[in-house]
Design a protein around this motif. Sequence first.
Motif, PDB file in Angstrom:
ATOM      1  N   THR A 191       0.871  -1.175   0.000  1.00 56.65           N
ATOM      2  CA  THR A 191       0.000   0.000   0.000  1.00 56.65           C
ATOM      3  C   THR A 191       0.906   1.223   0.000  1.00 56.65           C
ATOM      4  OG1 THR A 191      -0.039   0.184   2.419  1.00 56.65           O
ATOM      5  CG2 THR A 191      -1.722  -1.228   1.404  1.00 56.65           C
ATOM      6  N   ALA A 192       0.317   2.387  -0.209  1.00 54.70           N
ATOM      7  CA  ALA A 192       1.113   3.614  -0.188  1.00 54.70           C
ATOM      8  C   ALA A 192       1.785   3.795   1.171  1.00 54.70           C
ATOM      9  CB  ALA A 192       0.234   4.809  -0.522  1.00 54.70           C
ATOM     10  N   GLN A 193       1.059   3.521   2.258  1.00 55.40           N
ATOM     11  CA  GLN A 193       1.627   3.679   3.593  1.00 55.40           C
ATOM     12  C   GLN A 193       2.728   2.659   3.861  1.00 55.40           C
ATOM     13  OE1 GLN A 193       0.804   6.239   5.867  1.00 55.40           O
ATOM     14  NE2 GLN A 193       2.738   5.439   6.663  1.00 55.40           N
ATOM     15  N   TYR A 194       2.520   1.438   3.390  1.00 59.31           N
ATOM     16  CA  TYR A 194       3.545   0.415   3.585  1.00 59.31           C
ATOM     17  C   TYR A 194       4.835   0.816   2.883  1.00 59.31           C
ATOM     18  CZ  TYR A 194       6.205  -3.829   2.838  1.00 59.31           C
ATOM     19  OH  TYR A 194       7.234  -4.747   2.778  1.00 59.31           O
ATOM     20  N   LEU A 195       4.734   1.337   1.662  1.00 56.21           N
ATOM     21  CA  LEU A 195       5.929   1.744   0.933  1.00 56.21           C
ATOM     22  C   LEU A 195       6.642   2.898   1.642  1.00 56.21           C
ATOM     23  CD1 LEU A 195       4.686   1.556  -2.766  1.00 56.21           C
ATOM     24  CD2 LEU A 195       6.400   0.096  -1.679  1.00 56.21           C
ATOM     25  N   GLU A 196       5.872   3.836   2.179  1.00 55.62           N
ATOM     26  CA  GLU A 196       6.519   4.943   2.900  1.00 55.62           C
ATOM     27  C   GLU A 196       7.242   4.432   4.141  1.00 55.62           C
ATOM     28  OE1 GLU A 196       6.335   9.439   3.938  1.00 55.62           O
ATOM     29  OE2 GLU A 196       4.415   8.598   3.320  1.00 55.62           O
ATOM     30  N   ASN A 197       6.608   3.538   4.876  1.00 54.50           N
ATOM     31  CA  ASN A 197       7.260   2.968   6.060  1.00 54.50           C
ATOM     32  C   ASN A 197       8.542   2.226   5.669  1.00 54.50           C
ATOM     33  OD1 ASN A 197       5.164   3.967   7.581  1.00 54.50           O
ATOM     34  ND2 ASN A 197       4.095   2.013   7.743  1.00 54.50           N
ATOM     35  N   ALA A 198       8.459   1.457   4.590  1.00 50.78           N
ATOM     36  CA  ALA A 198       9.623   0.694   4.136  1.00 50.78           C
ATOM     37  C   ALA A 198      10.751   1.627   3.695  1.00 50.78           C
ATOM     38  CB  ALA A 198       9.226  -0.241   2.995  1.00 50.78           C
ATOM     39  N   ALA A 199      10.375   2.707   3.004  1.00 51.80           N
ATOM     40  CA  ALA A 199      11.387   3.656   2.532  1.00 51.80           C
ATOM     41  C   ALA A 199      12.092   4.339   3.698  1.00 51.80           C
ATOM     42  CB  ALA A 199      10.733   4.697   1.619  1.00 51.80           C
ATOM     43  N   LEU A 200      11.319   4.794   4.670  1.00 53.92           N
ATOM     44  CA  LEU A 200      11.919   5.476   5.818  1.00 53.92           C
ATOM     45  C   LEU A 200      12.796   4.520   6.626  1.00 53.92           C
ATOM     46  CD1 LEU A 200       8.892   7.657   6.983  1.00 53.92           C
ATOM     47  CD2 LEU A 200      10.995   8.438   5.849  1.00 53.92           C
ATOM     48  N   TYR A 201      12.353   3.288   6.779  1.00 59.50           N
ATOM     49  CA  TYR A 201      13.141   2.298   7.515  1.00 59.50           C
ATOM     50  C   TYR A 201      14.459   2.030   6.795  1.00 59.50           C
ATOM     51  CZ  TYR A 201      14.390  -2.045   9.880  1.00 59.50           C
ATOM     52  OH  TYR A 201      15.048  -3.019  10.580  1.00 59.50           O
ATOM     53  N   TYR A 202      14.409   1.931   5.476  1.00 60.85           N
ATOM     54  CA  TYR A 202      15.621   1.691   4.695  1.00 60.85           C
ATOM     55  C   TYR A 202      16.579   2.867   4.826  1.00 60.85           C
ATOM     56  CZ  TYR A 202      18.609   0.336   0.784  1.00 60.85           C
ATOM     57  OH  TYR A 202      19.683  -0.018   0.014  1.00 60.85           O
ATOM     58  N   LEU A 203      16.056   4.103   4.727  1.00 60.49           N
ATOM     59  CA  LEU A 203      16.916   5.286   4.790  1.00 60.49           C
ATOM     60  C   LEU A 203      17.486   5.512   6.181  1.00 60.49           C
ATOM     61  CD1 LEU A 203      14.865   7.716   2.512  1.00 60.49           C
ATOM     62  CD2 LEU A 203      17.018   6.558   1.962  1.00 60.49           C
ATOM     63  N   GLN A 204      16.830   4.986   7.201  1.00 59.74           N
ATOM     64  CA  GLN A 204      17.396   5.077   8.545  1.00 59.74           C
ATOM     65  C   GLN A 204      18.642   4.198   8.672  1.00 59.74           C
ATOM     66  OE1 GLN A 204      14.205   3.955  11.162  1.00 59.74           O
ATOM     67  NE2 GLN A 204      13.158   5.918  10.978  1.00 59.74           N
ATOM     68  N   ARG A 205      18.690   3.130   7.893  1.00 55.47           N
ATOM     69  CA  ARG A 205      19.809   2.184   8.011  1.00 55.47           C
ATOM     70  C   ARG A 205      20.895   2.408   6.973  1.00 55.47           C
ATOM     71  NH1 ARG A 205      17.696  -3.509   7.394  1.00 55.47           N
ATOM     72  NH2 ARG A 205      16.328  -2.495   5.886  1.00 55.47           N
ATOM     73  N   PHE A 206      20.520   2.891   5.786  1.00 60.39           N
ATOM     74  CA  PHE A 206      21.488   3.001   4.694  1.00 60.39           C
ATOM     75  C   PHE A 206      21.377   4.362   4.008  1.00 60.39           C
ATOM     76  CE2 PHE A 206      19.876  -1.432   4.745  1.00 60.39           C
ATOM     77  CZ  PHE A 206      21.029  -2.069   5.168  1.00 60.39           C
ATOM     78  N   ALA A 207      22.536   4.896   3.619  1.00 61.04           N
ATOM     79  CA  ALA A 207      22.517   6.017   2.685  1.00 61.04           C
ATOM     80  C   ALA A 207      22.123   5.470   1.314  1.00 61.04           C
ATOM     81  CB  ALA A 207      23.889   6.668   2.625  1.00 61.04           C
ATOM     82  N   SER A 208      21.422   6.257   0.543  1.00 56.18           N
ATOM     83  CA  SER A 208      20.926   5.728  -0.727  1.00 56.18           C
ATOM     84  C   SER A 208      20.785   6.832  -1.761  1.00 56.18           C
ATOM     85  CB  SER A 208      19.564   5.045  -0.520  1.00 56.18           C
ATOM     86  OG  SER A 208      19.055   4.531  -1.735  1.00 56.18           O
ATOM     87  N   SER A 209      20.983   6.452  -3.004  1.00 56.07           N
ATOM     88  CA  SER A 209      20.635   7.327  -4.119  1.00 56.07           C
ATOM     89  C   SER A 209      19.154   7.150  -4.436  1.00 56.07           C
ATOM     90  CB  SER A 209      21.466   6.968  -5.352  1.00 56.07           C
ATOM     91  OG  SER A 209      21.137   5.653  -5.787  1.00 56.07           O
ATOM     92  N   SER A 210      18.627   8.056  -5.235  1.00 54.86           N
ATOM     93  CA  SER A 210      17.216   7.957  -5.634  1.00 54.86           C
ATOM     94  C   SER A 210      16.960   6.672  -6.409  1.00 54.86           C
ATOM     95  CB  SER A 210      16.830   9.163  -6.496  1.00 54.86           C
ATOM     96  OG  SER A 210      17.043  10.370  -5.797  1.00 54.86           O
ATOM     97  N   ALA A 211      17.862   6.363  -7.350  1.00 55.51           N
ATOM     98  CA  ALA A 211      17.661   5.167  -8.179  1.00 55.51           C
ATOM     99  C   ALA A 211      17.737   3.897  -7.344  1.00 55.51           C
ATOM    100  CB  ALA A 211      18.700   5.131  -9.297  1.00 55.51           C
ATOM    101  N   ASN A 212      18.632   3.869  -6.369  1.00 52.29           N
ATOM    102  CA  ASN A 212      18.749   2.668  -5.541  1.00 52.29           C
ATOM    103  C   ASN A 212      17.497   2.471  -4.689  1.00 52.29           C
ATOM    104  OD1 ASN A 212      20.455   0.457  -4.371  1.00 52.29           O
ATOM    105  ND2 ASN A 212      20.077   1.636  -2.521  1.00 52.29           N
ATOM    106  N   LEU A 213      16.987   3.553  -4.091  1.00 47.28           N
ATOM    107  CA  LEU A 213      15.762   3.422  -3.296  1.00 47.28           C
ATOM    108  C   LEU A 213      14.597   3.001  -4.182  1.00 47.28           C
ATOM    109  CD1 LEU A 213      14.375   3.732  -0.538  1.00 47.28           C
ATOM    110  CD2 LEU A 213      13.883   6.111  -1.159  1.00 47.28           C
ATOM    111  N   ARG A 214      14.565   3.525  -5.397  1.00 50.58           N
ATOM    112  CA  ARG A 214      13.503   3.125  -6.327  1.00 50.58           C
ATOM    113  C   ARG A 214      13.563   1.620  -6.597  1.00 50.58           C
ATOM    114  NH1 ARG A 214      14.704   6.412  -9.905  1.00 50.58           N
ATOM    115  NH2 ARG A 214      13.073   7.984  -9.607  1.00 50.58           N
ATOM    116  N   ARG A 215      14.752   1.073  -6.808  1.00 52.54           N
ATOM    117  CA  ARG A 215      14.902  -0.365  -7.050  1.00 52.54           C
ATOM    118  C   ARG A 215      14.416  -1.173  -5.850  1.00 52.54           C
ATOM    119  NH1 ARG A 215      19.834   0.736  -9.990  1.00 52.54           N
ATOM    120  NH2 ARG A 215      21.039   0.609  -8.065  1.00 52.54           N
ATOM    121  N   VAL A 216      14.803  -0.723  -4.646  1.00 58.52           N
ATOM    122  CA  VAL A 216      14.405  -1.431  -3.426  1.00 58.52           C
ATOM    123  C   VAL A 216      12.880  -1.492  -3.316  1.00 58.52           C
ATOM    124  CG1 VAL A 216      14.406  -1.283  -0.905  1.00 58.52           C
ATOM    125  CG2 VAL A 216      16.530  -0.936  -2.168  1.00 58.52           C
ATOM    126  N   LEU A 217      12.230  -0.356  -3.530  1.00 56.14           N
ATOM    127  CA  LEU A 217      10.777  -0.301  -3.374  1.00 56.14           C
ATOM    128  C   LEU A 217      10.052  -1.032  -4.506  1.00 56.14           C
ATOM    129  CD1 LEU A 217      10.356   3.402  -2.176  1.00 56.14           C
ATOM    130  CD2 LEU A 217      10.414   1.320  -0.787  1.00 56.14           C
TER     131      LEU A 217
END
Length: 201
Positions: free
Chosen positions: A31-57
């Motif tokens: 869901t939209a909320q699940y993706l936001e939670n996942a994105a924030l959790y990932y960024l708390q642990r790892f530095a990321s480029s836009s393209a890399n975060l896009r691939r993860v999501l």
Amino acid sequence: MTRESPPARKPPTSNQPSAKPSGPKPPKRVTAQYLENAALYYLQRFASSSANLRRVLMRKVDRSAQAHGTDPAEGARWVEDLIARYQRSGLLNDAAYAEMRAASLHRRGTSTRAIREKLASKGIARDEADKALDALDEEVDGDLNLTAALALARRRRLGPYRLPEKRAEFRDKDLAALGRAGFAYDIARRVVDAEDPDSVE
């Protein structure tokens, strides 16, 4: 006097919890909320480029579509909205990420060629990689590839960091190790054949 027979044993009752099913957990429904939670959790642990975060999501979006029949196009729109919002807020900054990543890789002994490749694998454009290396060049005292080759030699105990009696025996292997890491032969030779690390710099 007759002996009493022992009381009959009761059959064991099965109060043991049932075994949990083995195998990987099914993917979460996106869901939209699940993706936001996942994105924030990932960024708390790892530095990321836009393209890399896009691939993860998008991997989560694709797995959800396969497991739950969710709409991948809708998931992709949610991902793009998140990326754009995080870029506006500064939470995602590809230029800052490229500079930080380039400096970190250089400290570990990564050649400029390998730094470019690693940045490209994270979705950093060539011009952003060039700017990151230019910024790094201004901070580092000396040639980027030479200082990186020295850092790698120190970390792996090559060339002047070997025991003196072992250097001749391992010279060719040390040259090859620096070559595989992306360093030109003249840089590798200067490091491996140096009397000591200070004489290289």
